[in-house]
Design a protein around this motif. Structure first.
Motif, PDB file in Angstrom:
ATOM      1  N   GLY A   1       3.183   1.257   6.234  1.00  0.00           N
ATOM      2  CA  GLY A   1       2.124   2.123   6.755  1.00  0.00           C
ATOM      3  C   GLY A   1       0.850   2.098   5.946  1.00  0.00           C
ATOM      4  N   PHE A   2       0.865   1.415   4.790  1.00  0.00           N
ATOM      5  CA  PHE A   2      -0.310   1.398   3.924  1.00  0.00           C
ATOM      6  C   PHE A   2      -0.579  -0.008   3.386  1.00  0.00           C
ATOM      7  N   HIS A   3      -0.384  -1.008   4.225  1.00  0.00           N
ATOM      8  CA  HIS A   3      -0.583  -2.395   3.811  1.00  0.00           C
ATOM      9  C   HIS A   3      -2.070  -2.712   3.724  1.00  0.00           C
ATOM     10  N   GLU A   4      -2.449  -3.382   2.644  1.00  0.00           N
ATOM     11  CA  GLU A   4      -3.844  -3.782   2.446  1.00  0.00           C
ATOM     12  C   GLU A   4      -3.935  -5.289   2.266  1.00  0.00           C
ATOM     13  N   GLY A   5      -5.065  -5.870   2.722  1.00  0.00           N
ATOM     14  CA  GLY A   5      -5.295  -7.303   2.522  1.00  0.00           C
ATOM     15  C   GLY A   5      -4.367  -8.170   3.366  1.00  0.00           C
ATOM     16  N   ASN A   6      -4.186  -9.421   2.921  1.00  0.00           N
ATOM     17  CA  ASN A   6      -3.356 -10.354   3.691  1.00  0.00           C
ATOM     18  C   ASN A   6      -1.874 -10.178   3.366  1.00  0.00           C
ATOM     19  N   ASN A   7      -1.039 -10.878   4.110  1.00  0.00           N
ATOM     20  CA  ASN A   7       0.404 -10.707   3.987  1.00  0.00           C
ATOM     21  C   ASN A   7       0.978 -11.254   2.680  1.00  0.00           C
ATOM     22  N   ASN A   8       0.180 -11.995   1.927  1.00  0.00           N
ATOM     23  CA  ASN A   8       0.674 -12.583   0.677  1.00  0.00           C
ATOM     24  C   ASN A   8       0.538 -11.646  -0.524  1.00  0.00           C
TER      25      ASN A   8
ATOM     26  N   THR B   1      -1.823  -8.306  -5.910  1.00  0.00           N
ATOM     27  CA  THR B   1      -1.956  -9.690  -6.358  1.00  0.00           C
ATOM     28  C   THR B   1      -0.997 -10.570  -5.565  1.00  0.00           C
ATOM     29  N   THR B   2      -1.144 -11.862  -5.706  1.00  0.00           N
ATOM     30  CA  THR B   2      -0.175 -12.772  -5.091  1.00  0.00           C
ATOM     31  C   THR B   2       1.034 -12.903  -6.020  1.00  0.00           C
TER      32      THR B   2
END
Length: 217
Positions: A114-121, A17-18
């Protein structure tokens, strides 16, 4: 690391979530460990995602943190009794134990490296307790206690991590050290029933008859 992430997702540990206005995030890091048996042979290469709970804010992201472990005197006494009565003594390990604890505070964590999903926010809103959180051990201990009581295991007044059960002439004793359990019983059937009941709630590894447990020095 892939196995750890799969376990985290299966347990629905967080929701992406944001970050709400006025809230802050804590970090996380990967911890690696080589697990061996009692002879020193490598049995598993383990990666664990740990929250950096040192940056949590008291009263906002956690409050109660204490969780007991079995007293060394209790373990020594139980092993002495088990030997005298020729009990079956087994060792169990609850996998990813802390993930079973339900969080009562809002805690937001940055996504794991190493497991980032979606946008940076996007950040992780934690639904379950995670290793490294201030309240992690406390929440897990509460969950385990409630589950053991559900199946009629009685907590000792002298050691909060010692439980017992009587069924006719048969007896069973259980000690808890965080996510490790040592069970001793005069009946193999009682142990099988205990295993079946616990596996309804947790992913529990049967390590067989006890060979090594914890250092009592």
């Amino acid at each position: 690391m892939n196995c750890e992430m799969q376990s985290l997702k299966q347990n629905q540990t967080w929701l992406l979530t944001t970050l709400p206005e006025g809230k802050s995030t804590i970090g996380c890091k990967w911890i690696y460990k080589v697990k061996t048996d009692d002879k020193g042979n490598v049995t598993r290469y383990k990666a664990r995602l740990v929250a950096q709970g040192f940056s949590q804010k008291f009263g906002e992201q956690y409050d109660e943190v204490f969780a007991p472990v079995t007293k060394p005197a209790t373990l020594r006494t139980l092993l002495t009794i088990a030997g005298h009565k020729k009990m079956v003594v087994k060792h169990y390990d609850v996998e990813s134990a802390f993930l079973n604890g339900e969080l009562k505070h809002e805690v937001y964590m940055r996504q794991p490296e190493g497991f980032h999903e979606g946008n940076n926010n996007l950040v992780c809103k934690l639904n379950k307790s995670l290793y490294g959180l201030k309240q992690g051990a406390n929440e897990w201990n509460k969950m385990l206690h409630n589950t053991l009581c559900k199946y009629s295991l009685k907590q000792s007044q002298n050691d909060p991590c010692m439980y017992s059960k009587q069924h006719g002439c048969d007896q069973m004793y259980l000690t808890i050290h965080v996510d490790d359990c040592m069970a001793a019983s005069t009946s193999s059937e009682m142990l099988r029933t205990f295993e079946e009941n616990m596996k309804k709630h947790f992913t529990m590894k049967d390590s067989g008859k006890l060979h090594n447990y914890i250092d009592l020095a």
